[in-house]
Design a protein around this motif. Structure first.
Motif, PDB file in Angstrom:
ATOM      1  N   TYR A  41       0.840  -1.197   0.000  1.00  0.00           N
ATOM      2  CA  TYR A  41       0.000   0.000   0.000  1.00  0.00           C
ATOM      3  C   TYR A  41       0.879   1.253   0.000  1.00  0.00           C
ATOM      4  O   TYR A  41       0.615   2.209  -0.722  1.00  0.00           O
ATOM      5  CB  TYR A  41      -0.935  -0.011   1.216  1.00  0.00           C
ATOM      6  N   GLY A  42       1.939   1.220   0.798  1.00  0.00           N
ATOM      7  CA  GLY A  42       2.856   2.354   0.864  1.00  0.00           C
ATOM      8  C   GLY A  42       3.578   2.640  -0.438  1.00  0.00           C
ATOM      9  O   GLY A  42       3.931   3.785  -0.719  1.00  0.00           O
ATOM     10  N   THR A  43       3.784   1.603  -1.256  1.00  0.00           N
ATOM     11  CA  THR A  43       4.450   1.825  -2.545  1.00  0.00           C
ATOM     12  C   THR A  43       3.532   2.525  -3.538  1.00  0.00           C
ATOM     13  O   THR A  43       4.000   3.057  -4.531  1.00  0.00           O
ATOM     14  CB  THR A  43       4.952   0.506  -3.185  1.00  0.00           C
ATOM     15  N   ARG A  44       2.251   2.527  -3.268  1.00  0.00           N
ATOM     16  CA  ARG A  44       1.283   3.103  -4.202  1.00  0.00           C
ATOM     17  C   ARG A  44       0.617   4.385  -3.710  1.00  0.00           C
ATOM     18  O   ARG A  44      -0.192   4.963  -4.419  1.00  0.00           O
ATOM     19  CB  ARG A  44       0.231   2.070  -4.550  1.00  0.00           C
ATOM     20  N   HIS A  45       0.945   4.798  -2.489  1.00  0.00           N
ATOM     21  CA  HIS A  45       0.347   6.003  -1.903  1.00  0.00           C
ATOM     22  C   HIS A  45       1.437   6.821  -1.222  1.00  0.00           C
ATOM     23  O   HIS A  45       2.296   6.261  -0.544  1.00  0.00           O
ATOM     24  CB  HIS A  45      -0.742   5.627  -0.900  1.00  0.00           C
ATOM     25  N   ASP A  46       1.375   8.124  -1.391  1.00  0.00           N
ATOM     26  CA  ASP A  46       2.372   9.001  -0.767  1.00  0.00           C
ATOM     27  C   ASP A  46       2.290   8.957   0.753  1.00  0.00           C
ATOM     28  O   ASP A  46       3.312   8.983   1.438  1.00  0.00           O
ATOM     29  CB  ASP A  46       2.196  10.443  -1.241  1.00  0.00           C
ATOM     30  N   GLU A  47       1.090   8.930   1.276  1.00  0.00           N
ATOM     31  CA  GLU A  47       0.859   8.857   2.713  1.00  0.00           C
ATOM     32  C   GLU A  47      -0.285   7.890   2.975  1.00  0.00           C
ATOM     33  O   GLU A  47      -1.150   7.718   2.132  1.00  0.00           O
ATOM     34  CB  GLU A  47       0.453  10.224   3.278  1.00  0.00           C
ATOM     35  N   PHE A  48      -0.269   7.293   4.156  1.00  0.00           N
ATOM     36  CA  PHE A  48      -1.346   6.373   4.521  1.00  0.00           C
ATOM     37  C   PHE A  48      -1.459   6.285   6.028  1.00  0.00           C
ATOM     38  O   PHE A  48      -0.527   6.617   6.750  1.00  0.00           O
ATOM     39  CB  PHE A  48      -1.121   4.984   3.913  1.00  0.00           C
ATOM     40  N   ASP A  52      -6.800   3.915   6.242  1.00  0.00           N
ATOM     41  CA  ASP A  52      -6.730   3.485   4.842  1.00  0.00           C
ATOM     42  C   ASP A  52      -6.541   1.980   4.745  1.00  0.00           C
ATOM     43  O   ASP A  52      -7.153   1.314   3.904  1.00  0.00           O
ATOM     44  CB  ASP A  52      -5.565   4.178   4.123  1.00  0.00           C
ATOM     45  N   THR A  81       5.019  10.915   9.133  1.00  0.00           N
ATOM     46  CA  THR A  81       5.070  12.163   8.363  1.00  0.00           C
ATOM     47  C   THR A  81       5.081  13.383   9.264  1.00  0.00           C
ATOM     48  O   THR A  81       5.310  14.487   8.790  1.00  0.00           O
ATOM     49  CB  THR A  81       3.848  12.285   7.428  1.00  0.00           C
ATOM     50  N   ARG A 101       4.593   7.147   5.617  1.00  0.00           N
ATOM     51  CA  ARG A 101       5.072   7.094   4.236  1.00  0.00           C
ATOM     52  C   ARG A 101       6.277   6.158   4.209  1.00  0.00           C
ATOM     53  O   ARG A 101       6.884   5.877   5.250  1.00  0.00           O
ATOM     54  CB  ARG A 101       5.455   8.480   3.730  1.00  0.00           C
TER      55      ARG A 101
END
Length: 121
Positions: A41-48, A52, A81, A101
């Motif tokens: 999930y982290g590889t596809r979203h800047d923040e989580f 999420d 973050t 992130r």
């Protein structure tokens, strides 16, 4: 007896980048699979946040979420973050939770895995 691999070592040596859909089909959830899902999930979203991730993990994966996030943080694969959001989990009454992130190390591992998949194709 060999020492257990760290989360960073497990992710760096994984032959296959498991997709969240693939993980959902697994009958046995454990911390490693949830770590894989969080990393993916982290590889596809800047923040989580955990909010999420709870939305994409099956119910039986929720119990491992905090441990998986902490494990990846301790291993240096994700970083805080500096921001927080209210939890959407009703039982927490809007308690603040961290936004995460991928760290530089996490980004390097993710790119290494992507390159390995590209060269194998």
């Amino acid at each position: 007896m060999p020492r257990p691999l760290t989360p960073a070592e497990r992710l760096a040596t994984a032959d296959k980048d498991l997709l969240l859909e693939d993980l959902a089909d697994q009958s046995s959830w454990d911390r490693f699979l949830v770590e894989q899902a969080v990393f993916h999930y982290g590889t596809r979203h800047d923040e989580f946040s955990a909010n999420d991730l709870r939305d994409v993990l099956p119910e039986m994966g929720h119990g491992f979420l905090g441990a998986a996030i902490n494990s990846l943080r301790t291993a240096g694969l994700i970083e805080h973050t500096g921001r927080v959001v209210p939890s959407t989990l009703p039982s927490t009454h809007g308690h603040r939770i961290a936004l995460w992130r991928l760290s530089i190390m996490g980004q390097v591992i993710a790119e290494t895995r992507r390159a390995a998949r590209r060269s194998a194709a």
